[in-house]
Structure formats: structure tokens, C-alpha cells
Motif scaffolding. Structure first.
Motif, PDB file in Angstrom:
ATOM      1  N   THR A 188     -71.138 -48.991  41.783  1.00 21.22           N
ATOM      2  CA  THR A 188     -70.257 -48.920  43.106  1.00 21.22           C
ATOM      3  C   THR A 188     -69.605 -47.779  43.238  1.00 21.22           C
ATOM      4  OG1 THR A 188     -68.398 -50.013  42.123  1.00 21.22           O
ATOM      5  CG2 THR A 188     -70.138 -51.448  42.840  1.00 21.22           C
ATOM      6  N   GLY A 189     -69.389 -47.013  42.374  1.00 19.94           N
ATOM      7  CA  GLY A 189     -68.513 -45.809  42.436  1.00 19.94           C
ATOM      8  C   GLY A 189     -67.090 -45.908  42.596  1.00 19.94           C
ATOM      9  N   LYS A 190     -66.626 -47.319  42.573  1.00 20.51           N
ATOM     10  CA  LYS A 190     -65.138 -47.785  42.657  1.00 20.51           C
ATOM     11  C   LYS A 190     -64.569 -47.212  41.631  1.00 20.51           C
ATOM     12  CE  LYS A 190     -62.360 -51.631  43.299  1.00 20.51           C
ATOM     13  NZ  LYS A 190     -62.055 -53.269  43.405  1.00 20.51           N
ATOM     14  N   LEU A 191     -63.257 -46.761  42.010  1.00 20.78           N
ATOM     15  CA  LEU A 191     -62.320 -45.792  41.001  1.00 20.78           C
ATOM     16  C   LEU A 191     -61.057 -46.840  40.736  1.00 20.78           C
ATOM     17  CD1 LEU A 191     -61.636 -43.079  39.559  1.00 20.78           C
ATOM     18  CD2 LEU A 191     -60.454 -42.370  41.526  1.00 20.78           C
ATOM     19  N   LYS A 192     -60.815 -46.919  39.163  1.00 22.61           N
ATOM     20  CA  LYS A 192     -59.640 -47.497  38.861  1.00 22.61           C
ATOM     21  C   LYS A 192     -58.798 -46.457  38.147  1.00 22.61           C
ATOM     22  CE  LYS A 192     -57.770 -51.458  36.142  1.00 22.61           C
ATOM     23  NZ  LYS A 192     -58.171 -52.482  35.233  1.00 22.61           N
ATOM     24  N   ILE A 193     -57.618 -46.343  38.536  1.00 23.60           N
ATOM     25  CA  ILE A 193     -56.616 -45.342  37.688  1.00 23.60           C
ATOM     26  C   ILE A 193     -55.817 -46.328  36.790  1.00 23.60           C
ATOM     27  CG2 ILE A 193     -54.752 -43.712  37.550  1.00 23.60           C
ATOM     28  CD1 ILE A 193     -57.164 -42.741  39.137  1.00 23.60           C
ATOM     29  N   VAL A 194     -56.086 -45.759  35.301  1.00 24.40           N
ATOM     30  CA  VAL A 194     -55.631 -46.421  34.338  1.00 24.40           C
ATOM     31  C   VAL A 194     -54.137 -45.864  33.848  1.00 24.40           C
ATOM     32  CG1 VAL A 194     -55.781 -47.310  31.737  1.00 24.40           C
ATOM     33  CG2 VAL A 194     -57.681 -47.078  33.275  1.00 24.40           C
ATOM     34  N   ARG A 195     -54.067 -44.549  33.928  1.00 25.64           N
ATOM     35  CA  ARG A 195     -52.738 -44.072  33.709  1.00 25.64           C
ATOM     36  C   ARG A 195     -52.575 -42.706  34.724  1.00 25.64           C
ATOM     37  NH1 ARG A 195     -51.465 -40.827  28.023  1.00 25.64           N
ATOM     38  NH2 ARG A 195     -49.219 -40.483  28.324  1.00 25.64           N
ATOM     39  N   ARG A 196     -51.227 -42.556  35.147  1.00 23.75           N
ATOM     40  CA  ARG A 196     -50.940 -41.425  35.912  1.00 23.75           C
ATOM     41  C   ARG A 196     -49.474 -41.149  35.522  1.00 23.75           C
ATOM     42  NH1 ARG A 196     -51.486 -41.170  42.660  1.00 23.75           N
ATOM     43  NH2 ARG A 196     -50.602 -39.169  42.819  1.00 23.75           N
ATOM     44  N   GLU A 197     -49.375 -39.850  35.070  1.00 22.04           N
ATOM     45  CA  GLU A 197     -47.876 -39.357  34.647  1.00 22.04           C
ATOM     46  C   GLU A 197     -47.960 -37.632  35.228  1.00 22.04           C
ATOM     47  OE1 GLU A 197     -47.169 -39.735  30.902  1.00 22.04           O
ATOM     48  OE2 GLU A 197     -47.635 -42.128  30.768  1.00 22.04           O
ATOM     49  N   ASN A 198     -46.971 -37.316  35.960  1.00 14.39           N
ATOM     50  CA  ASN A 198     -46.722 -36.138  36.239  1.00 14.39           C
ATOM     51  C   ASN A 198     -48.228 -35.397  37.009  1.00 14.39           C
ATOM     52  OD1 ASN A 198     -45.401 -33.553  36.589  1.00 14.39           O
ATOM     53  ND2 ASN A 198     -46.413 -32.785  34.916  1.00 14.39           N
ATOM     54  N   VAL A 199     -48.810 -36.196  37.919  1.00 12.97           N
ATOM     55  CA  VAL A 199     -49.904 -35.637  38.683  1.00 12.97           C
ATOM     56  C   VAL A 199     -49.516 -35.771  40.213  1.00 12.97           C
ATOM     57  CG1 VAL A 199     -52.067 -36.400  39.291  1.00 12.97           C
ATOM     58  CG2 VAL A 199     -51.378 -36.988  37.002  1.00 12.97           C
ATOM     59  N   LYS A 200     -49.822 -34.639  40.543  1.00 12.65           N
ATOM     60  CA  LYS A 200     -49.463 -34.440  42.154  1.00 12.65           C
ATOM     61  C   LYS A 200     -50.512 -34.951  42.904  1.00 12.65           C
ATOM     62  CE  LYS A 200     -48.992 -30.844  45.547  1.00 12.65           C
ATOM     63  NZ  LYS A 200     -48.859 -29.285  45.934  1.00 12.65           N
ATOM     64  N   ALA A 201     -51.884 -34.849  42.520  1.00 15.57           N
ATOM     65  CA  ALA A 201     -52.959 -35.315  43.585  1.00 15.57           C
ATOM     66  C   ALA A 201     -54.163 -35.192  42.659  1.00 15.57           C
ATOM     67  CB  ALA A 201     -53.346 -34.538  44.633  1.00 15.57           C
ATOM     68  N   PHE A 202     -55.135 -36.205  42.947  1.00 20.81           N
ATOM     69  CA  PHE A 202     -56.346 -36.390  42.252  1.00 20.81           C
ATOM     70  C   PHE A 202     -57.482 -36.724  43.205  1.00 20.81           C
ATOM     71  CE2 PHE A 202     -54.903 -40.581  42.070  1.00 20.81           C
ATOM     72  CZ  PHE A 202     -55.766 -41.431  42.473  1.00 20.81           C
ATOM     73  N   ARG A 203     -58.977 -36.024  42.838  1.00 22.99           N
ATOM     74  CA  ARG A 203     -59.730 -36.542  43.765  1.00 22.99           C
ATOM     75  C   ARG A 203     -61.090 -36.620  42.829  1.00 22.99           C
ATOM     76  NH1 ARG A 203     -60.149 -30.411  46.523  1.00 22.99           N
ATOM     77  NH2 ARG A 203     -60.909 -29.309  44.856  1.00 22.99           N
TER      78      ARG A 203
END
Length: 207
Positions: A188-203
Motif C-alpha cells: 500500500t505504501g502506507k508509512l508509519k513513524i515508529v521513532r522521531r527525535e530531533n527531526v525537523k522534517a521527513f519525506r
């Protein structure tokens, strides 16, 4: 990144795993900040030394096969540098419940010498044959800056994105470590963010 430094090859392999099928490390360090002379001779700052220390962002290489070859009596880069990475791989394998694809060849009686390269070439070619993970479902990016680039005049400038396979990330506060862990459903291409620390942006990017 700057590839003119001794750590260039290792740093490139761990910072940009989507560009390489595998990496091989000959008698290299995993942590440069323990040697003051490296910071004085090769790096301008501690932050730059950290950027070239794969022990600090080993998660980036979780899908890329690695071979570390190190002489047991190396007097330039002591064998403990490889053992630190081996221990880190064990810890990550247990923590992330996935086998870290890294192998270690401790060459008995070898120093920091060219002879080691000549005697291990056959093993290296055998190791890198047919190795490639094109688009893993689980991706990690660990970085303490937004990379480096060369402008048209050849000067080193700050970059914008750090990348691993299909994901790019910007560090919010350069100089501090940013972490992102993501899962993508291959159907499906569906994205799940498991961990995010000190992140301004993602793509997401095309692999």
C-alpha cells in the motif's frame, strides 16, 4: 560527504546505505572521538569527528551487509575499535529483533599494514557478490547534521537532507543527534513513524 579523510569510505556506507550494496572496512576505527589527535589532525570539531564515527549511527546500516577486517595487533587502529562495533551490532540485533548483517574477520598477527589487504581480497570479492537490499520495509536514519555538499565553486556547504533508501530526514538542531525509524507497507505504501527525535522534517522519495 568529504571522502578525502581516512574514514570517508566507512562514513559513506553508513550515511548513505541506499547507494551501496555492501561495505567492507579494512582496519578502520568505529569511534574517532576517543583519539584527540584525530580531531586535531583530520577533523575540525568534535561534531565532525562524530559524523565519521559509525558506532554512533550504526542503525543506518541495519540493511546493508558489512565486512570488517582488522589485524589483531594493529598499533594504529587498535582491535578494540572493531570489537566496539561488534558489541554494538549485538545490542542492536537484540533491541530491534533483527540480525545485524555484519561479519568480522580478525586477522591474527596482522598490524596496520598493506599485506592485510592483499591477503584478504579474495574474501572481499566473495563477500560483496550479489548483495543488495533494494527497498527494505524498515528504515533508520541517524544523523547530527544535514549533510555536506559542494557548490559550483567547489566549496563545502551544509546540505539539506539525510537519506536511507526511500526516506529522507532533516535534523532540527544540527550538532545534536536526530533519530527516525519508519515502516512502509510494500503493497500500500502506507508509512508509519515508529521513532522521531530531533527531526525537523521527513519525506518519502523514490528508491
Amino acid at each position: 560527504p568529504r571522502l578525502d579523510l581516512p574514514a570517508g569510505g566507512r562514513a559513506a556506507g553508513f550515511h548513505y546505505p541506499h547507494l551501496f550494496a555492501a561495505s567492507v572496512n579494512f582496519m578502520g576505527d568505529s569511534l574517532y572521538t576517543v583519539w584527540k589527535q584525530y580531531i586535531r589532525w583530520h577533523f575540525k570539531t568534535v561534531e565532525e569527528a562524530e559524523r565519521y564515527s559509525p558506532l554512533l549511527y550504526a542503525e543506518n546500516g541495519i540493511h546493508q551487509p558489512h565486512l570488517w577486517i582488522h589485524g589483531t595487533v594493529d598499533r594504529v587502529a587498535p582491535i578494540k575499535q572493531a570489537r566496539w562495533m561488534q558489541q554494538k551490532a549485538r545490542e542492536l540485533s537484540k533491541k530491534l529483533k533483527v540480525k545485524f548483517p555484519i561479519a568480522f574477520d580478525y586477522a591474527e598477527g596482522y598490524d596496520h599494514e598493506e599485506r592485510l589487504l592483499h591477503d584478504r581480497w579474495e574474501k572481499v570479492f566473495e563477500f560483496i557478490r550479489d548483495k543488495r537490499v533494494a527497498a527494505p520495509e524498515r528504515v533508520f536514519i541517524v544523523a547530527n547534521s544535514n549533510g555536506l555538499r559542494r557548490d559550483r565553486e567547489g566549496k563545502i556547504r551544509p546540505g539539506q537532507w539525510n537519506r536511507a533508501y526511500w526516506l529522507e530526514m532533516q535534523v532540527a538542531t544540527p550538532g545534536q543527534w536526530g533519530h527516525i525509524e519508519a515502516l512502509r507497507n510494500p503493497e500500500t505504501g502506507k508509512l508509519k513513524i515508529v521513532r522521531r527525535e530531533n527531526v525537523k522534517a521527513f519525506r518519502l522519495v523514490r528508491n
